[in-house]
Design an enzyme around this catalytic site. Sequence first.
Site, PDB file in Angstrom:
ATOM      1  N   SER A   1      -9.486 -13.381   1.325  1.00 59.38           N
ATOM      2  CA  SER A   1      -9.422 -13.616  -0.130  1.00 59.38           C
ATOM      3  C   SER A   1     -10.470 -12.828  -0.913  1.00 59.38           C
ATOM      4  O   SER A   1     -10.977 -13.313  -1.924  1.00 59.38           O
ATOM      5  CB  SER A   1      -9.513 -15.123  -0.429  1.00 59.38           C
ATOM      6  OG  SER A   1      -8.429 -15.803   0.177  1.00 59.38           O
TER       7      SER A   1
ATOM      8  N   ASN B   1      -4.590  -4.317   3.650  1.00 57.11           N
ATOM      9  CA  ASN B   1      -3.543  -4.737   4.588  1.00 57.11           C
ATOM     10  C   ASN B   1      -2.366  -5.209   3.746  1.00 57.11           C
ATOM     11  O   ASN B   1      -2.401  -6.289   3.165  1.00 57.11           O
ATOM     12  CB  ASN B   1      -4.080  -5.882   5.468  1.00 57.11           C
ATOM     13  CG  ASN B   1      -2.992  -6.478   6.354  1.00 57.11           C
ATOM     14  OD1 ASN B   1      -1.911  -5.893   6.503  1.00 57.11           O
ATOM     15  ND2 ASN B   1      -3.273  -7.631   6.947  1.00 57.11           N
ATOM     16  N   TRP B   2      -1.323  -4.380   3.693  1.00 51.71           N
ATOM     17  CA  TRP B   2      -0.186  -4.686   2.820  1.00 51.71           C
ATOM     18  C   TRP B   2       0.751  -5.726   3.439  1.00 51.71           C
ATOM     19  O   TRP B   2       1.719  -6.130   2.821  1.00 51.71           O
ATOM     20  CB  TRP B   2       0.575  -3.408   2.482  1.00 51.71           C
ATOM     21  CG  TRP B   2      -0.199  -2.466   1.593  1.00 51.71           C
ATOM     22  CD1 TRP B   2      -1.473  -2.645   1.111  1.00 51.71           C
ATOM     23  CD2 TRP B   2       0.242  -1.208   1.079  1.00 51.71           C
ATOM     24  NE1 TRP B   2      -1.834  -1.577   0.327  1.00 51.71           N
ATOM     25  CE2 TRP B   2      -0.817  -0.676   0.286  1.00 51.71           C
ATOM     26  CE3 TRP B   2       1.419  -0.459   1.212  1.00 51.71           C
ATOM     27  CZ2 TRP B   2      -0.715   0.561  -0.364  1.00 51.71           C
ATOM     28  CZ3 TRP B   2       1.516   0.771   0.560  1.00 51.71           C
ATOM     29  CH2 TRP B   2       0.467   1.270  -0.219  1.00 51.71           C
ATOM     30  N   LYS B   3       0.482  -6.108   4.667  1.00 50.36           N
ATOM     31  CA  LYS B   3       1.297  -7.111   5.379  1.00 50.36           C
ATOM     32  C   LYS B   3       2.790  -6.764   5.278  1.00 50.36           C
ATOM     33  O   LYS B   3       3.139  -5.592   5.228  1.00 50.36           O
ATOM     34  CB  LYS B   3       0.999  -8.510   4.849  1.00 50.36           C
ATOM     35  CG  LYS B   3      -0.491  -8.840   4.834  1.00 50.36           C
ATOM     36  CD  LYS B   3      -0.751 -10.308   4.755  1.00 50.36           C
ATOM     37  CE  LYS B   3      -2.224 -10.564   4.505  1.00 50.36           C
ATOM     38  NZ  LYS B   3      -2.658 -11.881   4.822  1.00 50.36           N
TER      39      LYS B   3
ATOM     40  N   GLY C   1      -5.664 -15.479   2.813  1.00 51.08           N
ATOM     41  CA  GLY C   1      -4.510 -15.840   1.996  1.00 51.08           C
ATOM     42  C   GLY C   1      -4.616 -17.220   1.367  1.00 51.08           C
ATOM     43  O   GLY C   1      -3.626 -17.741   0.842  1.00 51.08           O
TER      44      GLY C   1
ATOM     45  N   GLU D   1     -12.878 -12.009   9.826  1.00 43.23           N
ATOM     46  CA  GLU D   1     -11.926 -12.666   8.933  1.00 43.23           C
ATOM     47  C   GLU D   1     -11.823 -14.141   9.303  1.00 43.23           C
ATOM     48  O   GLU D   1     -11.024 -14.511  10.183  1.00 43.23           O
ATOM     49  CB  GLU D   1     -10.549 -12.016   9.064  1.00 43.23           C
ATOM     50  CG  GLU D   1     -10.525 -10.549   8.715  1.00 43.23           C
ATOM     51  CD  GLU D   1      -9.165 -10.117   8.175  1.00 43.23           C
ATOM     52  OE1 GLU D   1      -9.114  -9.692   7.042  1.00 43.23           O
ATOM     53  OE2 GLU D   1      -8.170 -10.261   8.898  1.00 43.23           O
TER      54      GLU D   1
ATOM     55  N   GLU E   1      -2.901 -13.415  11.881  1.00 45.11           N
ATOM     56  CA  GLU E   1      -1.461 -13.740  11.816  1.00 45.11           C
ATOM     57  C   GLU E   1      -0.764 -13.342  13.113  1.00 45.11           C
ATOM     58  O   GLU E   1       0.189 -14.004  13.538  1.00 45.11           O
ATOM     59  CB  GLU E   1      -0.837 -13.076  10.575  1.00 45.11           C
ATOM     60  CG  GLU E   1      -1.292 -13.780   9.302  1.00 45.11           C
ATOM     61  CD  GLU E   1      -1.328 -12.911   8.052  1.00 45.11           C
ATOM     62  OE1 GLU E   1      -0.712 -11.831   8.043  1.00 45.11           O
ATOM     63  OE2 GLU E   1      -1.998 -13.329   7.075  1.00 45.11           O
TER      64      GLU E   1
ATOM     65  N   HIS F   1      -5.140  -9.188  14.227  1.00 48.49           N
ATOM     66  CA  HIS F   1      -5.113  -9.939  12.960  1.00 48.49           C
ATOM     67  C   HIS F   1      -4.759 -11.393  13.258  1.00 48.49           C
ATOM     68  O   HIS F   1      -3.952 -11.677  14.149  1.00 48.49           O
ATOM     69  CB  HIS F   1      -4.091  -9.324  12.002  1.00 48.49           C
ATOM     70  CG  HIS F   1      -4.221  -9.867  10.616  1.00 48.49           C
ATOM     71  ND1 HIS F   1      -3.671 -11.072  10.250  1.00 48.49           N
ATOM     72  CD2 HIS F   1      -4.877  -9.394   9.528  1.00 48.49           C
ATOM     73  CE1 HIS F   1      -3.976 -11.311   8.974  1.00 48.49           C
ATOM     74  NE2 HIS F   1      -4.704 -10.304   8.512  1.00 48.49           N
TER      75      HIS F   1
ATOM     76  N   GLY G   1      -6.123  -8.263   1.872  1.00 49.85           N
ATOM     77  CA  GLY G   1      -4.688  -8.512   1.951  1.00 49.85           C
ATOM     78  C   GLY G   1      -4.080  -8.541   0.561  1.00 49.85           C
ATOM     79  O   GLY G   1      -3.818  -7.497  -0.045  1.00 49.85           O
ATOM     80  N   GLY G   2      -3.875  -9.744   0.031  1.00 50.86           N
ATOM     81  CA  GLY G   2      -3.169  -9.923  -1.246  1.00 50.86           C
ATOM     82  C   GLY G   2      -3.653  -9.002  -2.348  1.00 50.86           C
ATOM     83  O   GLY G   2      -2.840  -8.366  -3.045  1.00 50.86           O
TER      84      GLY G   2
HETATM   85  C1  PEP Z   1      -5.876 -10.071   5.556  1.00 49.33           C
HETATM   86  O1  PEP Z   1      -4.670 -10.167   5.645  1.00 49.33           O
HETATM   87  O2  PEP Z   1      -6.507  -9.410   6.394  1.00 49.33           O
HETATM   88  C2  PEP Z   1      -6.559 -10.728   4.443  1.00 49.33           C
HETATM   89  C3  PEP Z   1      -7.869 -10.702   4.395  1.00 49.33           C
HETATM   90  O3  PEP Z   1      -5.746 -11.325   3.508  1.00 49.33           O
HETATM   91  P1  PEP Z   1      -6.217 -11.909   2.080  1.00 49.33           P
HETATM   92  O4  PEP Z   1      -7.123 -10.893   1.444  1.00 49.33           O
HETATM   93  O5  PEP Z   1      -4.944 -12.080   1.329  1.00 49.33           O
HETATM   94  O6  PEP Z   1      -6.917 -13.193   2.336  1.00 49.33           O
END
Ligand code: PEP
Length: 251
Positions: A212, A9-11, A173, A167, A97, A95, A233-234
């Site tokens: 994470s 997920n490049w956000k 994050g 999640e 967010e 998600h 994500g990151g």
């Molecule tokens: C996400 O945005 O779905 C996610 C899991 O982010 P991160 O890996 O950065 O925690």
Amino acid sequence: MRTPLIAGNWKMNGTCSSAAELARSLVDHVATDAPCEWAVCPPFVHTPAVAEQLTGSSIQIGSQNVCDKDQGAATGEVAGDMLTDIGCRYAIVGHSERRELYGEDDQLVARRFVAAQRHGLVPILCVGETLSQRNAGEAETVLRHQLEAVFQAAGEGGLAQSVIAYEPVWAIGTGETATPEQAQAMHAFIRELVRERDAATADKLRILYGGSMKAKNAAELLACEDVDGGLIGGASLDAEGFAAIGAATRS
Ligand code: PEP
């Protein structure tokens, strides 16, 4: 046998050219013989540039959301057939967010889930509890409500063509990851919830872990019986690290 899915997920990051560069780099780094499937979910506007780079590769594309309506008066939204038109196979819905920052509730998420399927997209349904919900002993109730809304909207067999991402909001994050024991317990709980409503789907359904996940902690999470991949994500913004996560999937 569930083939693990490693989805990035490049956000809301990058530019068209940096997204294309990342996609190109992924093609170089991702092992074609890894025991998993791959997907990346760029920002909507970067998708055509990414798709161009991924043509002919095994890396599929997803969107970060999808409109619950099919066309017309929905300013700022993107419809499912617009997404399939530019090469998307998956669509993230719900998600945290979106839920937390933009007020998307379980019912709207469920409508987005159904719209994704209506247009031939495979929804990646994100579910998970906040830290205060976990501390209050409400994590399982939250998951039950989030899934129940989707069963109500999509029907008993509605999860068949979908992926779930567990999640925990407190791990997204933050650098804090669920332990393998915590992840396994919640994934097994989700699978049992699905079994209650749709026994035929429960054992086939891929349940990804997100929060994470990175190369350093992926192997122990992905080794859990009910963890069928990751939503990352990151760490998905680094091609080498993302490829290393996939390489850690169980075969
Ligand atoms: C996400 O945005 O779905 C996610 C899991 O982010 P991160 O890996 O950065 O925690």
